[in-house]
Design a protein around this motif. Structure first.
Motif, PDB file in Angstrom:
ATOM      1  N   ALA A  51      -5.818  22.413  -5.485  1.00 50.83           N
ATOM      2  CA  ALA A  51      -4.755  21.040  -5.482  1.00 50.83           C
ATOM      3  C   ALA A  51      -4.879  20.001  -6.186  1.00 50.83           C
ATOM      4  CB  ALA A  51      -3.678  21.593  -5.424  1.00 50.83           C
ATOM      5  N   LEU A  52      -6.348  19.485  -5.417  1.00 43.36           N
ATOM      6  CA  LEU A  52      -6.702  18.419  -5.200  1.00 43.36           C
ATOM      7  C   LEU A  52      -7.520  17.951  -6.416  1.00 43.36           C
ATOM      8  CD1 LEU A  52      -7.459  15.745  -3.949  1.00 43.36           C
ATOM      9  CD2 LEU A  52      -9.575  16.773  -3.185  1.00 43.36           C
ATOM     10  N   THR A  53      -6.860  17.529  -7.924  1.00 43.94           N
ATOM     11  CA  THR A  53      -6.758  17.507  -9.196  1.00 43.94           C
ATOM     12  C   THR A  53      -7.946  16.126  -8.836  1.00 43.94           C
ATOM     13  OG1 THR A  53      -5.204  16.268  -8.907  1.00 43.94           O
ATOM     14  CG2 THR A  53      -4.963  18.211 -10.183  1.00 43.94           C
ATOM     15  N   PRO A  54      -7.970  15.838 -10.016  1.00 44.18           N
ATOM     16  CA  PRO A  54      -8.879  13.974 -10.277  1.00 44.18           C
ATOM     17  C   PRO A  54      -7.818  12.654  -9.484  1.00 44.18           C
ATOM     18  CG  PRO A  54     -10.306  15.537 -11.417  1.00 44.18           C
ATOM     19  CD  PRO A  54      -8.861  16.007 -10.056  1.00 44.18           C
ATOM     20  N   ASP A  55      -6.757  13.354 -10.599  1.00 40.04           N
ATOM     21  CA  ASP A  55      -5.487  12.216 -10.276  1.00 40.04           C
ATOM     22  C   ASP A  55      -5.276  11.570  -8.524  1.00 40.04           C
ATOM     23  OD1 ASP A  55      -5.505  11.484 -12.936  1.00 40.04           O
ATOM     24  OD2 ASP A  55      -4.092  13.162 -13.735  1.00 40.04           O
ATOM     25  N   LEU A  56      -4.886  13.284  -8.093  1.00 34.39           N
ATOM     26  CA  LEU A  56      -4.612  12.940  -6.701  1.00 34.39           C
ATOM     27  C   LEU A  56      -5.434  12.651  -5.721  1.00 34.39           C
ATOM     28  CD1 LEU A  56      -2.826  13.583  -4.335  1.00 34.39           C
ATOM     29  CD2 LEU A  56      -3.416  16.332  -4.369  1.00 34.39           C
ATOM     30  N   TYR A  57      -6.968  12.891  -6.259  1.00 36.04           N
ATOM     31  CA  TYR A  57      -8.360  11.633  -5.738  1.00 36.04           C
ATOM     32  C   TYR A  57      -7.624  10.844  -6.039  1.00 36.04           C
ATOM     33  CZ  TYR A  57     -13.052  11.263  -3.961  1.00 36.04           C
ATOM     34  OH  TYR A  57     -13.986  10.618  -3.400  1.00 36.04           O
ATOM     35  N   SER A  58      -7.320  10.475  -7.156  1.00 41.31           N
ATOM     36  CA  SER A  58      -7.764   9.146  -7.017  1.00 41.31           C
ATOM     37  C   SER A  58      -6.795   7.772  -6.448  1.00 41.31           C
ATOM     38  CB  SER A  58      -7.170   8.531  -8.554  1.00 41.31           C
ATOM     39  OG  SER A  58      -7.272   7.822  -8.843  1.00 41.31           O
ATOM     40  N   MET A 118      -7.874   8.063  -3.012  1.00 41.17           N
ATOM     41  CA  MET A 118      -8.485   7.578  -1.937  1.00 41.17           C
ATOM     42  C   MET A 118      -8.246   5.762  -2.668  1.00 41.17           C
ATOM     43  SD  MET A 118     -11.340   8.299  -1.605  1.00 41.17           S
ATOM     44  CE  MET A 118     -12.757   7.218  -1.372  1.00 41.17           C
ATOM     45  N   GLU A 119      -7.549   5.773  -2.825  1.00 47.98           N
ATOM     46  CA  GLU A 119      -6.842   3.764  -3.333  1.00 47.98           C
ATOM     47  C   GLU A 119      -6.675   3.674  -1.889  1.00 47.98           C
ATOM     48  OE1 GLU A 119      -4.535   3.852  -6.960  1.00 47.98           O
ATOM     49  OE2 GLU A 119      -5.521   4.243  -8.252  1.00 47.98           O
ATOM     50  N   GLU A 120      -5.001   4.237  -1.667  1.00 46.28           N
ATOM     51  CA  GLU A 120      -4.509   4.592  -0.457  1.00 46.28           C
ATOM     52  C   GLU A 120      -5.438   4.031   0.822  1.00 46.28           C
ATOM     53  OE1 GLU A 120      -1.429   5.711   2.888  1.00 46.28           O
ATOM     54  OE2 GLU A 120      -2.332   7.380   1.510  1.00 46.28           O
ATOM     55  N   THR A 121      -7.035   5.430   0.712  1.00 45.39           N
ATOM     56  CA  THR A 121      -7.552   4.799   1.569  1.00 45.39           C
ATOM     57  C   THR A 121      -8.294   3.531   1.693  1.00 45.39           C
ATOM     58  OG1 THR A 121      -8.183   7.358   2.135  1.00 45.39           O
ATOM     59  CG2 THR A 121      -9.378   6.158   2.956  1.00 45.39           C
ATOM     60  N   THR A 122      -8.691   2.940   0.834  1.00 40.16           N
ATOM     61  CA  THR A 122      -9.325   2.190   0.974  1.00 40.16           C
ATOM     62  C   THR A 122      -8.651   0.896   1.167  1.00 40.16           C
ATOM     63  OG1 THR A 122     -10.705   3.292  -1.217  1.00 40.16           O
ATOM     64  CG2 THR A 122     -10.584   0.562  -1.349  1.00 40.16           C
ATOM     65  N   ALA A 123      -7.734   0.331   0.692  1.00 40.34           N
ATOM     66  CA  ALA A 123      -6.948  -0.282   1.137  1.00 40.34           C
ATOM     67  C   ALA A 123      -6.525  -0.510   2.271  1.00 40.34           C
ATOM     68  CB  ALA A 123      -5.581   0.082   0.150  1.00 40.34           C
ATOM     69  N   VAL A 165       0.928  -1.353   0.248  1.00 38.64           N
ATOM     70  CA  VAL A 165       0.213   0.159  -0.208  1.00 38.64           C
ATOM     71  C   VAL A 165       0.546   1.763   0.256  1.00 38.64           C
ATOM     72  CG1 VAL A 165      -1.941   0.837   1.381  1.00 38.64           C
ATOM     73  CG2 VAL A 165      -2.152  -0.866   0.536  1.00 38.64           C
ATOM     74  N   HIS A 166       1.677   1.450   0.907  1.00 38.44           N
ATOM     75  CA  HIS A 166       2.577   2.497   0.763  1.00 38.44           C
ATOM     76  C   HIS A 166       3.333   2.523  -0.293  1.00 38.44           C
ATOM     77  CE1 HIS A 166       5.835   5.446   2.687  1.00 38.44           C
ATOM     78  NE2 HIS A 166       6.612   4.881   2.096  1.00 38.44           N
ATOM     79  N   ASN A 167       4.050   1.531  -0.627  1.00 34.15           N
ATOM     80  CA  ASN A 167       5.128   1.794  -2.188  1.00 34.15           C
ATOM     81  C   ASN A 167       4.084   2.116  -3.364  1.00 34.15           C
ATOM     82  OD1 ASN A 167       7.413   1.495  -0.714  1.00 34.15           O
ATOM     83  ND2 ASN A 167       6.686  -0.675  -1.387  1.00 34.15           N
ATOM     84  N   HIS A 168       2.610   1.510  -3.553  1.00 41.09           N
ATOM     85  CA  HIS A 168       2.030   2.049  -4.816  1.00 41.09           C
ATOM     86  C   HIS A 168       1.270   3.710  -4.564  1.00 41.09           C
ATOM     87  CE1 HIS A 168      -1.274   1.218  -7.017  1.00 41.09           C
ATOM     88  NE2 HIS A 168      -2.134   1.886  -6.904  1.00 41.09           N
ATOM     89  N   GLY A 227       2.269   6.646  -7.127  1.00 40.85           N
ATOM     90  CA  GLY A 227       1.399   7.171  -7.366  1.00 40.85           C
ATOM     91  C   GLY A 227       2.007   9.243  -7.295  1.00 40.85           C
ATOM     92  N   LEU A 228       2.052   9.672  -6.104  1.00 43.13           N
ATOM     93  CA  LEU A 228       2.414  10.495  -5.471  1.00 43.13           C
ATOM     94  C   LEU A 228       3.772  11.309  -5.923  1.00 43.13           C
ATOM     95  CD1 LEU A 228       1.559  10.517  -1.741  1.00 43.13           C
ATOM     96  CD2 LEU A 228       0.321  12.437  -3.797  1.00 43.13           C
ATOM     97  N   GLU A 229       4.534  10.254  -6.600  1.00 41.24           N
ATOM     98  CA  GLU A 229       5.715  10.604  -7.392  1.00 41.24           C
ATOM     99  C   GLU A 229       5.732  11.086  -9.210  1.00 41.24           C
ATOM    100  OE1 GLU A 229       9.143   7.722  -6.972  1.00 41.24           O
ATOM    101  OE2 GLU A 229       9.622   8.175  -4.814  1.00 41.24           O
TER     102      GLU A 229
END
Length: 109
Positions: A84-91, A94-99, A55-58, A62-64
């Motif tokens: 700053a909360l773009t759809p890509d950053l939001y995604s 959200m992926e991390e939160t769900t994981a 989860v951390h590495n993913h 994604g942030l990089e």
């Protein structure tokens, strides 16, 4: 670690199995709640050991891709720019939160 000693993951698996299959069924009702809480905590720890690094590495990757060096850079950007909360950053977030919810409370997913 030497091969004759179990690792942390194996120890937690066996502790949870012993508690759930052998100790809880033979316990009095008033003690079961506490033991079920312990079994649940062991389950969370087990999922954490198995999945947290992935989860951390993913998230880090994604942030990089989005140009952030670390979590502090994300927080600083979000605090300084309300767009700053773009759809890509939001995604990514959200992926991390769900994981993470899948680790701590998989029934909630």
């Amino acid at each position: 670690m030497s091969e004759d000693r179990p690792d942390a993951l194996a120890l937690i698996v066996e502790a949870q199995r012993t508690l759930s299959e052998e100790i809880i069924p033979q316990s009095e009702q008033r003690e079961r709640y506490k033991m079920l809480m312990i079994a649940n905590a062991l389950g969370i720890a087990l999922r954490e050991l198995k999945q947290a690094n992935a989860v951390h590495n993913h998230r880090r990757k994604g942030l990089e891709v989005l140009g952030f060096s670390d979590d502090a850079a994300v927080v600083a950007k979000l605090r300084s720019d309300n767009t700053a909360l773009t759809p890509d950053l939001y995604s990514v977030l959200m992926e991390e939160t769900t994981a993470r919810v899948a680790i701590s409370n998989p029934k909630a997913i």
